[in-house]
Each structure stands twice: as structure tokens, then as C-alpha cells.
Design a protein around this motif. Structure first.
Motif, PDB file in Angstrom:
ATOM      1  N   GLN A 107       0.831  -1.205   0.000  1.00 31.37           N
ATOM      2  CA  GLN A 107       0.000   0.000   0.000  1.00 31.37           C
ATOM      3  C   GLN A 107       0.863   1.253   0.000  1.00 31.37           C
ATOM      4  O   GLN A 107       0.559   2.233  -0.689  1.00 31.37           O
ATOM      5  CB  GLN A 107      -0.924   0.003   1.218  1.00 31.37           C
ATOM      6  CG  GLN A 107      -1.857   1.207   1.312  1.00 31.37           C
ATOM      7  CD  GLN A 107      -2.932   1.224   0.249  1.00 31.37           C
ATOM      8  OE1 GLN A 107      -3.135   0.222  -0.446  1.00 31.37           O
ATOM      9  NE2 GLN A 107      -3.629   2.336   0.107  1.00 31.37           N
ATOM     10  N   LEU A 111       0.742   4.100  -2.885  1.00 30.00           N
ATOM     11  CA  LEU A 111       0.542   5.527  -2.643  1.00 30.00           C
ATOM     12  C   LEU A 111       1.685   6.344  -3.229  1.00 30.00           C
ATOM     13  O   LEU A 111       1.474   7.427  -3.806  1.00 30.00           O
ATOM     14  CB  LEU A 111       0.403   5.789  -1.147  1.00 30.00           C
ATOM     15  CG  LEU A 111      -0.906   5.316  -0.503  1.00 30.00           C
ATOM     16  CD1 LEU A 111      -0.807   5.408   1.017  1.00 30.00           C
ATOM     17  CD2 LEU A 111      -2.092   6.127  -1.006  1.00 30.00           C
ATOM     18  N   THR A 229       1.791   5.235   6.005  1.00 32.98           N
ATOM     19  CA  THR A 229       0.928   4.079   6.226  1.00 32.98           C
ATOM     20  C   THR A 229       1.073   3.591   7.669  1.00 32.98           C
ATOM     21  O   THR A 229       0.688   2.467   7.984  1.00 32.98           O
ATOM     22  CB  THR A 229       1.265   2.929   5.258  1.00 32.98           C
ATOM     23  OG1 THR A 229       2.675   2.656   5.336  1.00 32.98           O
ATOM     24  CG2 THR A 229       0.903   3.295   3.827  1.00 32.98           C
ATOM     25  N   ASP A 255      -2.509   6.980   4.433  1.00 34.39           N
ATOM     26  CA  ASP A 255      -3.423   5.890   4.787  1.00 34.39           C
ATOM     27  C   ASP A 255      -3.753   5.929   6.273  1.00 34.39           C
ATOM     28  O   ASP A 255      -4.403   5.024   6.789  1.00 34.39           O
ATOM     29  CB  ASP A 255      -2.795   4.539   4.420  1.00 34.39           C
ATOM     30  CG  ASP A 255      -3.756   3.369   4.608  1.00 34.39           C
ATOM     31  OD1 ASP A 255      -4.885   3.444   4.082  1.00 34.39           O
ATOM     32  OD2 ASP A 255      -3.383   2.394   5.294  1.00 34.39           O
ATOM     33  N   SER A 277      -6.332   7.071   1.445  1.00 28.09           N
ATOM     34  CA  SER A 277      -7.039   5.793   1.594  1.00 28.09           C
ATOM     35  C   SER A 277      -7.376   5.620   3.068  1.00 28.09           C
ATOM     36  O   SER A 277      -6.660   6.103   3.939  1.00 28.09           O
ATOM     37  CB  SER A 277      -6.205   4.620   1.063  1.00 28.09           C
ATOM     38  OG  SER A 277      -4.937   4.538   1.698  1.00 28.09           O
ATOM     39  N   PRO A 278      -8.499   4.938   3.379  1.00 29.38           N
ATOM     40  CA  PRO A 278      -9.043   4.919   4.748  1.00 29.38           C
ATOM     41  C   PRO A 278      -8.407   3.896   5.683  1.00 29.38           C
ATOM     42  O   PRO A 278      -9.079   3.028   6.227  1.00 29.38           O
ATOM     43  CB  PRO A 278     -10.527   4.624   4.507  1.00 29.38           C
ATOM     44  CG  PRO A 278     -10.522   3.761   3.287  1.00 29.38           C
ATOM     45  CD  PRO A 278      -9.416   4.291   2.420  1.00 29.38           C
ATOM     46  N   HIS A 279      -7.107   4.011   5.887  1.00 28.61           N
ATOM     47  CA  HIS A 279      -6.352   3.123   6.782  1.00 28.61           C
ATOM     48  C   HIS A 279      -6.611   1.650   6.454  1.00 28.61           C
ATOM     49  O   HIS A 279      -6.937   0.842   7.336  1.00 28.61           O
ATOM     50  CB  HIS A 279      -6.674   3.408   8.250  1.00 28.61           C
ATOM     51  CG  HIS A 279      -5.520   3.068   9.160  1.00 28.61           C
ATOM     52  ND1 HIS A 279      -5.274   3.719  10.336  1.00 28.61           N
ATOM     53  CD2 HIS A 279      -4.522   2.147   9.039  1.00 28.61           C
ATOM     54  CE1 HIS A 279      -4.200   3.212  10.927  1.00 28.61           C
ATOM     55  NE2 HIS A 279      -3.727   2.250  10.148  1.00 28.61           N
ATOM     56  N   ILE A 280      -6.436   1.332   5.182  1.00 32.73           N
ATOM     57  CA  ILE A 280      -6.699  -0.042   4.720  1.00 32.73           C
ATOM     58  C   ILE A 280      -5.417  -0.726   4.237  1.00 32.73           C
ATOM     59  O   ILE A 280      -5.492  -1.763   3.586  1.00 32.73           O
ATOM     60  CB  ILE A 280      -7.778  -0.077   3.615  1.00 32.73           C
ATOM     61  CG1 ILE A 280      -7.500   0.959   2.506  1.00 32.73           C
ATOM     62  CG2 ILE A 280      -9.150   0.173   4.202  1.00 32.73           C
ATOM     63  CD1 ILE A 280      -6.438   0.616   1.541  1.00 32.73           C
TER      64      ILE A 280
END
Length: 309
Positions: A107, A111, A229, A255, A277-280
């Protein structure tokens, strides 16, 4: 004799993890448990263990469960658990170290690539009928320097991906040992001044809260790309916005946020230089299973023998 209770601060757990926990009565706290919900369930069921996916476990929740022996994080970050209170009560706190390393590292790189290659902006422009080939210039990452803050399982994996892309990797982690050859350890001052990209992979502590702030961002290269992240509290969000507006930060891929879920009026929303992104980062089907199994095994390492007896 009834089974001992195990509280899960979520609405589900991977079947593979549940198979390991068949000697427990599983109690779920729901999709978005608040601290008061966790306290109430702890008081009602007196669990011997808590697996933490969402929400916070504070001293009140621990006091509500006198049989509590272990708090096991469904992931690597344990900042949502009051570790001082747990230690004072003889309750072990364990993390599923490395279980989501591949997911989060991927992730972070996604990003970074989205920022460097303007993926979101160009996608939106294409869908609205624009063809920007003659005017757009992306950032080429090969040969650029990436500064990795935090060199645990996730940070090291991200560093390996970056090195494979022919990026120069520098890193800061006062606790890391036996670093691979492709990571050059540096102090933070050097990292800020040399990095074209900064990627945060460290746990949140009171010592590093707002690690990226107006002062440290001013020490960075102009146009630096920031990726987070880890935890939202690592960044002073107002300072990041100001740095984006001034051009000191070129782009940021985030994130994690200071408040989660983010409020509807958050100033990040709609900002053209932010990819969100929503902490995924750790939310993949594989990581879901890996983290569940690791969290279950951490519970069993503390209370498994007592349950079996």
C-alpha cells in the motif's frame, strides 16, 4: 464448566483464527466499538483475553475484566492499547508482528506511485475527456532517494521494494539491527535533508508524535513526497497542509489520520496534492487471515495452557 470468554473488538474474525480459539466463548463488540462499549462488554463477560481490531482498550476496560490476562492486537500497532495500565495490572500486550507486512508495504508503494505518477489526477482528467500527454510530466523514482522511518517488518519490506526499483534507500530506526546492505542507516537530520521521498513505518509514541511538523518539513528537500501508512499522529496535519500549499511538500499519500474515521469536513478532502485511503493498508484477504492467526496464537501463548487445563 463454561468456556472462558474472549472479547474481539470487531464484528468478525477469520475462520482459521476461530478454529484455534474453539476453547473460548467468542464475544464480538461490533464494527465500530467505542471505549464505553468495550468496557460494558468486559464487565458483562469478564474475558481472559481481548483481541483488538478496532477501538481502544483503556484502563477502565481492564479493570472491568478481573480475569484478563492478555490483550492481543490484530495487527502490528499497539498504540490503541494503554500499555502502561496493562503492565501495572500484569496483563500482557502482544502484537501480530509482521503478519500484515506485505499488505502495508504494498500500500505504501501504491501511494508513492500514485503520487509520483499523478495516477488519480490523470485518471480523473481522462474520464472527463482530457488528453494531457503534451503537458504532463511525472516523477521518475529510479535514482531518487527514499527515506524510510521505521525499519521493522513493514519498513524493511518497503525498502526492499524501493531498492528493487533502483531507488537509493536511507533509513532511520534506533532499534533496528542487522540491516540489509541496500539500506544505509542515517540520523533524522540526514534523512530529512537527503530524501526525495519520506515513508513512515514506525509505531506512534509520545516521543515521535507530530514527527513531521513545520520545523522538520522545512528541513526537507523542496517538493518532497510524503507517504504515511503508519499512524496519523506521526504527522502534524496542519503543518502538512501548509507545506503542500507552499510547495515545500510536492505530494502526499496518506493511509492514516489523526482522527479516524476522518470527519466529513476534514481539510484534506478535495486537496489536489493528496492521495488518500481509509487506513486499509493492512486490509487484504491474506492479511486478515494472517493477523487473525497471529493474534489467536498470541492469546494461546499466554492462556492456552490454562484453558486446556
Amino acid at each position: 464448566m463454561s468456556k472462558p470468554a474472549l472479547l474481539v473488538t470487531a464484528a468478525d474474525l477469520a475462520p482459521q483464527a476461530l478454529a484455534l480459539l474453539q476453547d473460548f466463548e467468542i464475544v464480538y463488540a461490533g464494527k465500530t466499538p467505542q471505549p464505553a462499549d468495550i468496557v460494558a462488554l468486559a464487565r458483562r463477560h469478564d474475558p481472559v483475553a481481548i483481541i483488538v481490531r478496532y477501538g481502544q482498550v483503556n484502563a477502565e476496560a481492564m479493570d472491568a475484566a478481573p480475569s484478563l490476562k492478555v490483550i492481543s492486537k490484530h495487527g502490528s500497532g499497539i498504540d490503541t492499547i494503554d500499555k502502561v495500565a496493562a503492565a501495572a495490572r500484569g496483563i500482557e500486550v502482544k502484537a501480530a508482528v509482521g503478519a500484515n507486512a506485505a499488505a502495508v508495504a504494498e500500500q505504501a508503494m501504491a501511494l508513492l506511485l500514485a503520487c509520483a505518477k499523478s495516477v488519480v489526477k490523470l485518471n480523473d482528467r481522462m474520464h472527463h475527456g482530457h488528453w494531457d500527454k503534451a503537458t504532463h510530466k511525472s516523477v521518475e523514482l529510479a535514482g531518487r532517494t527514499v527515506g524510510v522511518v521505521g525499519l521493522g517488518a513493514i519498513g524493511r519490506r518497503f525498502a526492499r521494494i524501493a531498492a528493487a526499483m533502483e531507488m537509493r534507500v536511507i533509513g532511520f530506526d534506533p532499534f533496528a539491527k542487522d540491516l540489509p546492505d541496500h539500506v544505509r542507516p542515517v540520523d533524522l537530520a540526514t534523512l530529512w535533508s537527503e530524501a526525495d521521498v519520506i515513508s513512515l513505518h514506525c509505531p506512534l509514541t509520545e516521543e515521535n508524535r507530530n514527527l513531521l511538523n513545520a520545523q522538520t518539513l522545512s528541513q526537507c528537500k523542496r517538493g518532497v513526497i510524503v507517504v504515511n501508512t503508519g499512524r496519523g499522529g506521526l504527522i502534524d496535519e496542519a503543518a502538512l497542509l501548509a507545506a503542500l500549499e507552499s510547495g515545500q511538500v510536492g505530494m502526499a499519500g496518506l493511509d492514516a489520520f489523526a482522527q479516524e474515521p476522518t470527519p466529513a469536513n476534514h481539510p484534506f478532502f478535495g486537496h489536489p496534492q493528496l492521495v488518500l485511503s481509509p487506513h486499509i493498508g493492512g486490509v487484504t484477504s491474506d492479511a486478515y487471515v494472517n493477523m487473525g492467526i497471529a493474534a489467536a496464537n498470541n492469546v494461546l501463548a499466554v492462556v492456552g495452557k490454562a484453558v486446556a487445563a
